[in-house]
Design a protein around this motif. Structure first.
Motif, PDB file in Angstrom:
ATOM      1  N   ASP A 247       0.810  -1.224   0.000  1.00  0.00           N
ATOM      2  CA  ASP A 247       0.000   0.000   0.000  1.00  0.00           C
ATOM      3  C   ASP A 247       0.842   1.274   0.000  1.00  0.00           C
ATOM      4  OD1 ASP A 247      -2.337   1.409  -0.086  1.00  0.00           O
ATOM      5  OD2 ASP A 247      -2.840   1.151   2.030  1.00  0.00           O
ATOM      6  N   ALA A 294       2.213   0.054   6.665  1.00  0.00           N
ATOM      7  CA  ALA A 294       1.199   0.793   5.923  1.00  0.00           C
ATOM      8  C   ALA A 294      -0.039   1.050   6.771  1.00  0.00           C
ATOM      9  CB  ALA A 294       0.826   0.019   4.657  1.00  0.00           C
ATOM     10  N   ARG A 295      -0.421   0.048   7.558  1.00  0.00           N
ATOM     11  CA  ARG A 295      -1.611   0.215   8.405  1.00  0.00           C
ATOM     12  C   ARG A 295      -1.386   1.294   9.468  1.00  0.00           C
ATOM     13  NH1 ARG A 295      -2.084  -4.710   9.613  1.00  0.00           N
ATOM     14  NH2 ARG A 295      -1.479  -4.837  11.808  1.00  0.00           N
ATOM     15  N   HIS A 298      -1.200   4.822   7.554  1.00  0.00           N
ATOM     16  CA  HIS A 298      -2.489   5.291   7.042  1.00  0.00           C
ATOM     17  C   HIS A 298      -3.514   5.493   8.151  1.00  0.00           C
ATOM     18  CE1 HIS A 298      -0.702   4.864   3.254  1.00  0.00           C
ATOM     19  NE2 HIS A 298      -0.930   3.579   3.062  1.00  0.00           N
TER      20      HIS A 298
END
Length: 300
Positions: A247, A294-295, A298
């Motif tokens: 991502d 990414a988690r 974001h």
């Protein structure tokens, strides 16, 4: 913008290493945890009488983490990172545990497993491991079920114990092969050894021999520590780069002389060639930690 405290809720509940950055991107602190989510959230809920850490928490702008395959791996990763570069808020350069190895001696007179502080000579070695006491307890656990030390030609009390166990020099190679399988993390060998230790522990407890049962319980925990998955410090002095992408985030780990010593992450529109070049054995580790990065990013 999502607060670091809120972002911490996205952390997994397993073992790993975490680090905090300030608004300028500077690393403030690196730590390890048995439960990443609980440990990181505790910085905002349970600092007690640690005013020094409270000052650091006020500066945290970003939380980053690596999910490890075991507590032992997390302990090694924290140590490696801190030995490579110690942030201001860390007090020591790496952990305080003793580094040790297990050496297999195959001599006919006195075979067996020995604790070693370093790798020397042609003997087969396993490790490295953290925690001298744990390594010695694990050796005791293996010897308890696989009495390799009594399968030699030495005389005296060793010979008397060998006769008591009903073993002799002819059993040396078989016992050594099983010990090697255990220390090489062969699932069947580890499971068989654990089952026998658990049987003896439970039997001792049923006979009210609680001190002996507790000793076996500690040896089981030590065995679990050394046979758990652990890749970030190796006997193989390889140099390689491990990369994962998810991502729009690229995570890169550098392994030098067999130790994972640096960890970086940055934005990347598409996975670079380094991701495809990552060895297959490292790809699950790299992929899941890119997804975690990414988690967390974001989540902001």
């Amino acid at each position: 913008m999502t607060s670091p405290r809120t972002v911490a809720r996205e952390l997994p509940v397993g073992p790993g290493v975490y680090r905090f950055r300030d608004a300028a991107g500077k690393v403030l602190y690196v730590g390890r945890a048995v439960n990443l989510r609980r440990r990181v959230q505790s910085y905002w809920t349970n600092l007690g009488d640690r005013p020094r850490l409270r000052r650091m928490v006020d500066r945290i702008d970003r939380v980053e983490a690596v999910r490890c395959d075991s507590e032992h791996e997390a302990a090694w990763l924290e140590r490696n990172l801190l030995e490579h570069a110690k942030p201001r808020w860390n007090r020591t350069e790496g952990g305080q545990e003793v580094v040790g190895y297990i050496r297999l001696d195959r001599t006919r007179q006195r075979p067996g497993l020995r604790f070693a502080h370093r790798v020397t000579g042609p003997s087969l070695h396993f490790g490295p491991y953290l925690g001298g006491l744990r390594v010695r307890q694990a050796i005791s656990a293996v010897h308890r079920v696989l009495p390799l030390t009594y399968a030699g030609t030495a005389r005296g009390s060793a010979r008397e114990f060998a006769e008591l166990f009903g073993i002799g020099p002819d059993d040396r190679d078989s016992l050594a092969r099983t010990a090697v399988a255990v220390l090489s993390r062969d699932p069947a060998a580890v499971s068989g050894l654990r089952a026998e230790l658990e049987r003896r522990r439970d039997h001792a407890a049923n006979e009210l021999r609680f001190e002996f049962a507790a000793k076996l319980h500690d040896e089981l925990a030590a065995l679990d520590w050394i046979v758990a998955e652990q890749k970030v410090s190796s006997l193989d002095p390889a140099d390689l780069d491990v990369c994962g992408w998810a991502d729009g985030v690229l995570v890169r780990f550098q392994i030098r002389a067999g130790r994972l010593c640096t960890w970086t992450q940055r934005a990347a529109a598409a996975p670079p060639d380094l991701v495809a070049a990552t060895p297959a054995a490292w790809q699950p580790f790299a992929r899941r930690n890119a997804e975690l990065a990414a988690r967390l990013l974001h989540g902001r």
